[in-house]
Design an enzyme around this catalytic site. Structure first.
Site, PDB file in Angstrom:
ATOM      1  N   HIS A  42     -53.032 -18.261  -3.148  1.00 46.79           N
ATOM      2  CA  HIS A  42     -52.168 -17.276  -3.808  1.00 46.79           C
ATOM      3  C   HIS A  42     -51.249 -18.025  -4.761  1.00 46.79           C
ATOM      4  CE1 HIS A  42     -49.196 -18.764  -0.990  1.00 46.79           C
ATOM      5  NE2 HIS A  42     -49.960 -18.415   0.032  1.00 46.79           N
ATOM      6  N   GLU A  43     -50.292 -17.301  -5.341  1.00 48.94           N
ATOM      7  CA  GLU A  43     -49.407 -17.889  -6.358  1.00 48.94           C
ATOM      8  C   GLU A  43     -48.581 -19.072  -5.831  1.00 48.94           C
ATOM      9  OE1 GLU A  43     -48.484 -18.033  -9.516  1.00 48.94           O
ATOM     10  OE2 GLU A  43     -50.161 -16.793 -10.124  1.00 48.94           O
ATOM     11  N   HIS A  45     -49.693 -21.414  -3.742  1.00 51.40           N
ATOM     12  CA  HIS A  45     -50.588 -22.567  -3.921  1.00 51.40           C
ATOM     13  C   HIS A  45     -50.717 -22.899  -5.406  1.00 51.40           C
ATOM     14  CE1 HIS A  45     -52.292 -20.581  -0.169  1.00 51.40           C
ATOM     15  NE2 HIS A  45     -52.014 -21.784   0.281  1.00 51.40           N
ATOM     16  N   GLY A 156     -45.315 -27.231  -0.233  1.00 44.77           N
ATOM     17  CA  GLY A 156     -44.340 -26.183  -0.494  1.00 44.77           C
ATOM     18  C   GLY A 156     -43.149 -26.267   0.450  1.00 44.77           C
TER      19      GLY A 156
END
Ligand code: AMP
Length: 293
Positions: A42-43, A45, A156
């Site tokens: 998704h965004e 990553h 992240g």
């Protein structure tokens, strides 16, 4: 994500295929950026991949749902997977190589080494309810560092404990990788992006907003000059407690580097939480004084 570079992305499923590519890059003196993931991209990553693309000659993304970081009864089998979609996204983002091994490739017959960090960082926060989780994370990340020969690896801040633990392992074991922490990417309404968000039904999806609301509340209190970390934690817990579908696993304030409890807010105080929304366990956090170092 439209309009981004489009090129061929090599998919390696064995260590031999991977080595062939990595050797070429190394022989050419190119720098290598690694983005370890469990797929279903998704965004969040994508933000890591874009950063790696900016900073490195070559970008390798690993897509591997690592069984050793799941305990029996956790969601290993149910964990969402869509490799074709991941491959397309990686291609759009200009990823050079996806490493997509099977568990047998990563843990062949006779595999017998694990990395066990002391409990001060792995037995707290998520480690209290997931006591073997970070051993699995450290072992797979260490293997990926070795296989990729990465100069830089991107993680992240969404998984702030994981980031702190990977940094410590990298230091303690002299792995020599530059570990880069990247800010949390959120949905428009605040929910931190996560592959696990697909587990939420519409009612739970709405209820899940209590996590990011609690983050915002905590950040506001810090901005207003509150320095009592325990008072901030209490206010965050109280807010989450109002949501009937939410069950708090933990909300805690710790130092963002060594994860020791923090009672006074300083720069680098990590407010971290794990909250069950129905059966789905979600995490969120913020760090005072900016993003993860
Ligand atoms: P996962 O596939 O969930 O294991 O995540 C792979 C990497 O992407 C980890 O370093 C995560 O911290 C990072 N990541 C996952 N979600 C987000 C997010 N919402 N924002 C930033 N990074 C994220």
């Amino acid at each position: 994500m439209e309009g981004e570079i489009s090129m061929e992305t090599v998919v390696a499923t064995t260590k031999e295929e991977l080595k062939q590519e990595i050797d070429c890059w190394r022989n050419a003196g190119e720098t290598i950026g690694l983005v370890p993931t469990m797929g279903y991209l998704h965004e969040g990553h994508a933000s890591l991949i874009r950063r790696a693309r900016q900073e490195c000659d070559r970008v390798m993304v690993s897509v591997f749902v690592n069984p050793t970081q799941f305990a029996p009864g956790e969601d290993l089998e149910a964990y969402p997977r869509d490799f074709e979609r991941d491959r397309q996204l990686c291609r759009q983002l200009g990823v050079d190589l996806i490493f997509h091994p099977t568990p047998e490739v990563m843990y062949p017959q006779g595999f017998g080494t694990t990395i066990a960090m002391d409990q001060s960082m792995t037995g707290v926060l998520c480690g209290k309810t997931r006591p073997t989780h970070f051993q699995g994370v450290c072992t797979v990340v260490c293997k990926l560092f070795g296989l990729s020969h990465a100069d830089r690896a991107y993680f992240g801040q969404k998984d702030a404990q994981q980031l702190a633990i990977v940094r410590k392992m990298n230091r303690d074991l002299d792995l020599g990788v530059t570990v880069v922490g990247c800010p949390i990417v959120r949905e428009a309404d605040g929910l931190a992006k996560s592959s696990r968000n697909v587990y939420l039904n519409p009612q739970e999806r709405q209820a899940a907003l209590v996590l990011s609301q609690a983050v915002k509340l905590g950040q506001e209190k810090v901005a207003q000059g509150e320095t009592d970390a325990d008072a901030i934690v209490s206010a965050m817990k109280e807010h989450i407690g109002k949501e009937p579908l939410a069950r708090i696993d933990y909300v805690e304030a710790v130092d963002d580097i060594d994860l020791r409890p923090a009672h006074t807010v300083v720069s680098g105080t990590l407010f971290a939480m794990a909250v069950y929304i129905g059966k789905t366990r979600l995490i969120d956090n913020f760090i005072t004084g900016g993003d993860a170092k």
